[in-house]
Scaffold this motif. Structure first.
Motif, PDB file in Angstrom:
ATOM      1  N   ASN A   1      -0.682   7.674   7.747  1.00 23.28           N
ATOM      2  CA  ASN A   1      -1.320   6.084   7.697  1.00 23.28           C
ATOM      3  C   ASN A   1      -1.683   5.144   6.754  1.00 23.28           C
ATOM      4  O   ASN A   1      -0.654   4.466   6.869  1.00 23.28           O
ATOM      5  CB  ASN A   1      -2.968   6.067   8.601  1.00 23.28           C
ATOM      6  CG  ASN A   1      -3.399   4.595   8.795  1.00 23.28           C
ATOM      7  OD1 ASN A   1      -2.919   4.184   8.760  1.00 23.28           O
ATOM      8  ND2 ASN A   1      -4.187   4.402   7.848  1.00 23.28           N
ATOM      9  N   ARG A   2      -1.624   6.118   5.521  1.00 19.69           N
ATOM     10  CA  ARG A   2      -2.175   5.215   4.223  1.00 19.69           C
ATOM     11  C   ARG A   2      -2.441   6.023   3.232  1.00 19.69           C
ATOM     12  O   ARG A   2      -2.366   7.749   2.972  1.00 19.69           O
ATOM     13  CB  ARG A   2      -3.368   4.887   4.802  1.00 19.69           C
ATOM     14  CG  ARG A   2      -3.997   3.707   3.791  1.00 19.69           C
ATOM     15  CD  ARG A   2      -5.379   2.515   3.420  1.00 19.69           C
ATOM     16  NE  ARG A   2      -5.186   1.932   2.415  1.00 19.69           N
ATOM     17  CZ  ARG A   2      -5.978   1.348   2.137  1.00 19.69           C
ATOM     18  NH1 ARG A   2      -7.153   1.298   2.811  1.00 19.69           N
ATOM     19  NH2 ARG A   2      -6.339   0.005   0.711  1.00 19.69           N
ATOM     20  N   ILE A   3      -1.924   5.981   1.825  1.00 22.53           N
ATOM     21  CA  ILE A   3      -1.909   6.562   0.696  1.00 22.53           C
ATOM     22  C   ILE A   3      -2.374   4.975  -0.193  1.00 22.53           C
ATOM     23  O   ILE A   3      -1.856   4.544  -0.083  1.00 22.53           O
ATOM     24  CB  ILE A   3      -1.441   7.438  -0.177  1.00 22.53           C
ATOM     25  CG1 ILE A   3      -0.539   8.510   0.945  1.00 22.53           C
ATOM     26  CG2 ILE A   3      -0.953   7.715  -1.535  1.00 22.53           C
ATOM     27  CD1 ILE A   3       0.690   8.947   0.628  1.00 22.53           C
ATOM     28  N   THR A   4      -3.408   5.404  -0.589  1.00 26.64           N
ATOM     29  CA  THR A   4      -4.045   4.783  -2.364  1.00 26.64           C
ATOM     30  C   THR A   4      -3.758   5.173  -3.870  1.00 26.64           C
ATOM     31  O   THR A   4      -3.953   6.295  -3.352  1.00 26.64           O
ATOM     32  CB  THR A   4      -5.438   3.999  -2.347  1.00 26.64           C
ATOM     33  OG1 THR A   4      -5.273   3.935  -0.695  1.00 26.64           O
ATOM     34  CG2 THR A   4      -5.839   3.606  -3.589  1.00 26.64           C
ATOM     35  N   GLY A   5      -3.017   5.166  -3.982  1.00 27.27           N
ATOM     36  CA  GLY A   5      -2.602   5.689  -5.714  1.00 27.27           C
ATOM     37  C   GLY A   5      -3.335   4.394  -6.993  1.00 27.27           C
ATOM     38  O   GLY A   5      -3.418   3.279  -7.050  1.00 27.27           O
ATOM     39  N   LEU A   6      -4.183   5.277  -7.683  1.00 24.61           N
ATOM     40  CA  LEU A   6      -4.841   4.526  -8.634  1.00 24.61           C
ATOM     41  C   LEU A   6      -4.529   5.174 -10.074  1.00 24.61           C
ATOM     42  O   LEU A   6      -4.583   6.574 -10.554  1.00 24.61           O
ATOM     43  CB  LEU A   6      -6.735   5.400  -8.107  1.00 24.61           C
ATOM     44  CG  LEU A   6      -6.948   5.086  -7.020  1.00 24.61           C
ATOM     45  CD1 LEU A   6      -8.457   6.265  -6.977  1.00 24.61           C
ATOM     46  CD2 LEU A   6      -7.321   4.316  -6.599  1.00 24.61           C
ATOM     47  N   ASP A   7      -3.802   4.298 -10.486  1.00 22.00           N
ATOM     48  CA  ASP A   7      -3.127   4.342 -11.608  1.00 22.00           C
ATOM     49  C   ASP A   7      -2.205   5.957 -11.603  1.00 22.00           C
ATOM     50  O   ASP A   7      -2.488   6.357 -12.808  1.00 22.00           O
ATOM     51  CB  ASP A   7      -4.262   4.053 -12.503  1.00 22.00           C
ATOM     52  CG  ASP A   7      -3.457   3.751 -14.204  1.00 22.00           C
ATOM     53  OD1 ASP A   7      -2.501   2.767 -14.103  1.00 22.00           O
ATOM     54  OD2 ASP A   7      -3.337   3.867 -15.735  1.00 22.00           O
TER      55      ASP A   7
ATOM     56  N   ALA B   1      -7.452  -2.964   1.425  1.00 17.74           N
ATOM     57  CA  ALA B   1      -5.897  -3.829   0.920  1.00 17.74           C
ATOM     58  C   ALA B   1      -5.142  -3.657   1.677  1.00 17.74           C
ATOM     59  O   ALA B   1      -4.711  -4.702   2.629  1.00 17.74           O
ATOM     60  CB  ALA B   1      -5.567  -3.038   0.159  1.00 17.74           C
ATOM     61  N   ASP B   2      -5.580  -2.703   3.026  1.00 16.24           N
ATOM     62  CA  ASP B   2      -4.962  -2.773   4.650  1.00 16.24           C
ATOM     63  C   ASP B   2      -5.218  -3.892   5.346  1.00 16.24           C
ATOM     64  O   ASP B   2      -4.103  -4.534   6.624  1.00 16.24           O
ATOM     65  CB  ASP B   2      -5.076  -1.434   4.921  1.00 16.24           C
ATOM     66  CG  ASP B   2      -6.623  -0.935   5.826  1.00 16.24           C
ATOM     67  OD1 ASP B   2      -6.782  -1.566   4.828  1.00 16.24           O
ATOM     68  OD2 ASP B   2      -6.398   0.222   6.996  1.00 16.24           O
ATOM     69  N   LYS B   3      -6.464  -4.250   4.951  1.00 13.69           N
ATOM     70  CA  LYS B   3      -7.048  -6.217   6.800  1.00 13.69           C
ATOM     71  C   LYS B   3      -6.475  -7.011   5.630  1.00 13.69           C
ATOM     72  O   LYS B   3      -6.717  -7.668   6.103  1.00 13.69           O
ATOM     73  CB  LYS B   3      -8.402  -5.756   6.400  1.00 13.69           C
ATOM     74  CG  LYS B   3      -9.044  -4.439   6.682  1.00 13.69           C
ATOM     75  CD  LYS B   3      -8.470  -3.394   7.797  1.00 13.69           C
ATOM     76  CE  LYS B   3      -9.383  -2.547   8.411  1.00 13.69           C
ATOM     77  NZ  LYS B   3      -8.864  -1.301   7.889  1.00 13.69           N
ATOM     78  N   ALA B   4      -5.655  -6.853   4.544  1.00 17.60           N
ATOM     79  CA  ALA B   4      -5.320  -8.476   4.262  1.00 17.60           C
ATOM     80  C   ALA B   4      -4.202  -8.752   4.040  1.00 17.60           C
ATOM     81  O   ALA B   4      -3.244  -7.852   4.323  1.00 17.60           O
ATOM     82  CB  ALA B   4      -5.851  -8.588   3.073  1.00 17.60           C
TER      83      ALA B   4
END
Length: 431
Positions: free
Chosen positions: A144-150, A289-292
């Motif tokens: 579904n989703r990946i968030t990369g932090l720097d 982020a995915d809701k905007a």
């Protein structure tokens, strides 16, 4: 040095009540342990992956787990690959691909043995952990989703997408870039746009409250302390901007401040506020982020310390007389006040009818703007020979980024005397 990644010790932190967290350690391919987990396939699952070294990493991971479980009753999995991460950096990079494969095995077994749905999984990885999440997503196809932090830059910047996290690794990939550095500086984070949405807080070069450069005095000590275990002041400064991505994401989980972001092309455009007019393209950094709607490159300004989230206002003004000094504004709204905000930060020379534009940021949600207080502080007496104490105003306009509303003030001909404050209310039309 052995390039083989060590077996990942994967920990599930299960939520048993409002203030109760506990977990059990498993190896990624232990089917019996996976069957005995308190994993609930009907819930969303958050997978947290630390990056290179773990001394600092464990602090943000602990905070992330706490905030996630405060937010909702998620399945939370913490990937512990510290033995592979504590190698020299090139070896840790090689280990990262193996760890990604191990996570893919674990998630596949959760599918097969526990009925998990990959569309309920969200992987959150910091620096090397971001690329590990990408390697897992590349193998799974359907995440579904990946968030990369720097995401880490060395060995990954300007490489084939298969080498680093990219937007094909999950249905939605969001990336927070906080340490892309300047030319000839030592940057840790990737500058390339690799997600469906790439956030560059404060332009992404360096973060408020952190050193603006790593070269001047910080570089030798920072590198030496980076290679040694334990928390050190030099390392904290050296890694400050890089670690800020973790802090921003963690704060975004439960804060009431929305972390609104805007479709800016560069930091100068952001600082002037010219890109705040992003109706239909406003994003939200971090957890939501995915809701905007905002996609592509998004920017925002933050404060120098927690709470980092700010509400953005573009201020555009001009005067009929020349001034040299500081301009201080207070915005008063239906919900509260920003308090005095120094717009210029230093003495500013403005000539007649010169338009000055900048972003005013505040932690306070003031709601609908009711009035503003304008204060002008003239510079030293040496300059007083050339400039008067009085500032004759020409125009004043405020644009509120969160509501996309413009407020005009009828100020033409009004005089603000140095070191005094004058109030104005918005008006639809001016004479």
């Amino acid at each position: 040095m052995n390039n083989k990644a060590y077996a990942t010790e994967t920990l599930l932190l299960a939520h048993y009540g409002k203030n109760d967290q506990s977990g059990v350690g498993i190896v990624y391919n232990d089917e019996r342990a996976i069957m005995n987990l308190t994993f609930n396939p009907s819930k969303e699952t958050k997978v947290i992956i630390h990056g290179y070294k773990t001394t600092e990493g464990k602090f943000w991971v602990h905070d992330a787990v706490s905030e996630l479980l405060k937010h909702s009753d998620y399945n939370v999995i913490v990937v512990d690959w510290k033995r592979g991460a504590e190698m020299v950096y090139p070896t840790a990079c090689a280990n990262a691909r193996t760890v990604g494969a191990e996570i893919a095995v674990l998630l596949t077994k959760l599918q097969q043995l526990r009925g998990a749905n990959l569309m309920t999984f969200h992987l959150i990885g910091s620096n090397l952990g971001a690329h590990i999440a990408g390697y897992a997503g590349e193998r799974l196809r359907g995440l579904n989703r990946i968030t990369g932090l720097d995401p880490s830059a060395p060995y990954f910047e300007y490489t084939d997408p298969r080498v680093h996290l990219d937007r094909t690794d999950a249905a939605f990939v969001d990336v927070i870039h906080t340490d892309i550095g300047r030319s000839f500086d030592f940057d840790f984070g990737m500058r390339s746009q690799i997600g469906h949405v790439d956030f560059f807080p404060n332009g992404g070069i360096f973060q408020p409250g952190c050193p603006s450069s790593k070269i001047s005095g910080n570089l030798p000590g920072g590198i030496m302390e980076l290679l040694n275990p334990g928390r050190h002041p030099g390392r904290e400064k050296f890694m400050c901007s890089h670690r800020r991505a973790e802090s921003l994401f963690i704060e975004s989980i439960n804060t009431k401040c929305p972390f609104d972001t805007f479709p800016c092309s560069n930091a100068n455009e952001l600082q002037r506020g010219d890109c705040l007019y992003g109706s239909g393209q406003i994003g939200r950094l971090g957890f939501y982020a995915d809701k905007a709607l905002g996609r592509g490159i998004q920017m925002l300004e933050t404060t120098a310390k927690s709470p980092f989230c700010s509400y953005h206002y573009q201020v555009e003004l001009s005067g009929e007389s020349s001034i040299n000094g500081r301009i201080i504004l207070t915005l008063n709204g239906m919900k509260g006040s920003t308090g005095p905000v120094d717009l210029t930060g230093e003495n500013k020379l403005l000539t007649p009818h010169q338009h000055f534009k900048t972003v005013l940021k505040s932690n306070v949600d003031i709601g609908m703007l009711k009035s503003l207080d304008v204060k002008y502080v003239e510079t030293s007496k040496i300059i007083n020979v050339a400039f008067d104490d009085d500032w004759k105003l020409d125009s004043f306009k405020i644009f509120q980024g969160s509501t996309q509303r413009t407020y005009n003030f009828c100020v033409k001909g009004s005089i603000v005397t140095s070191r005094t404050s004058k109030s104005f209310t918005p008006s639809r039309t001016c004479p």
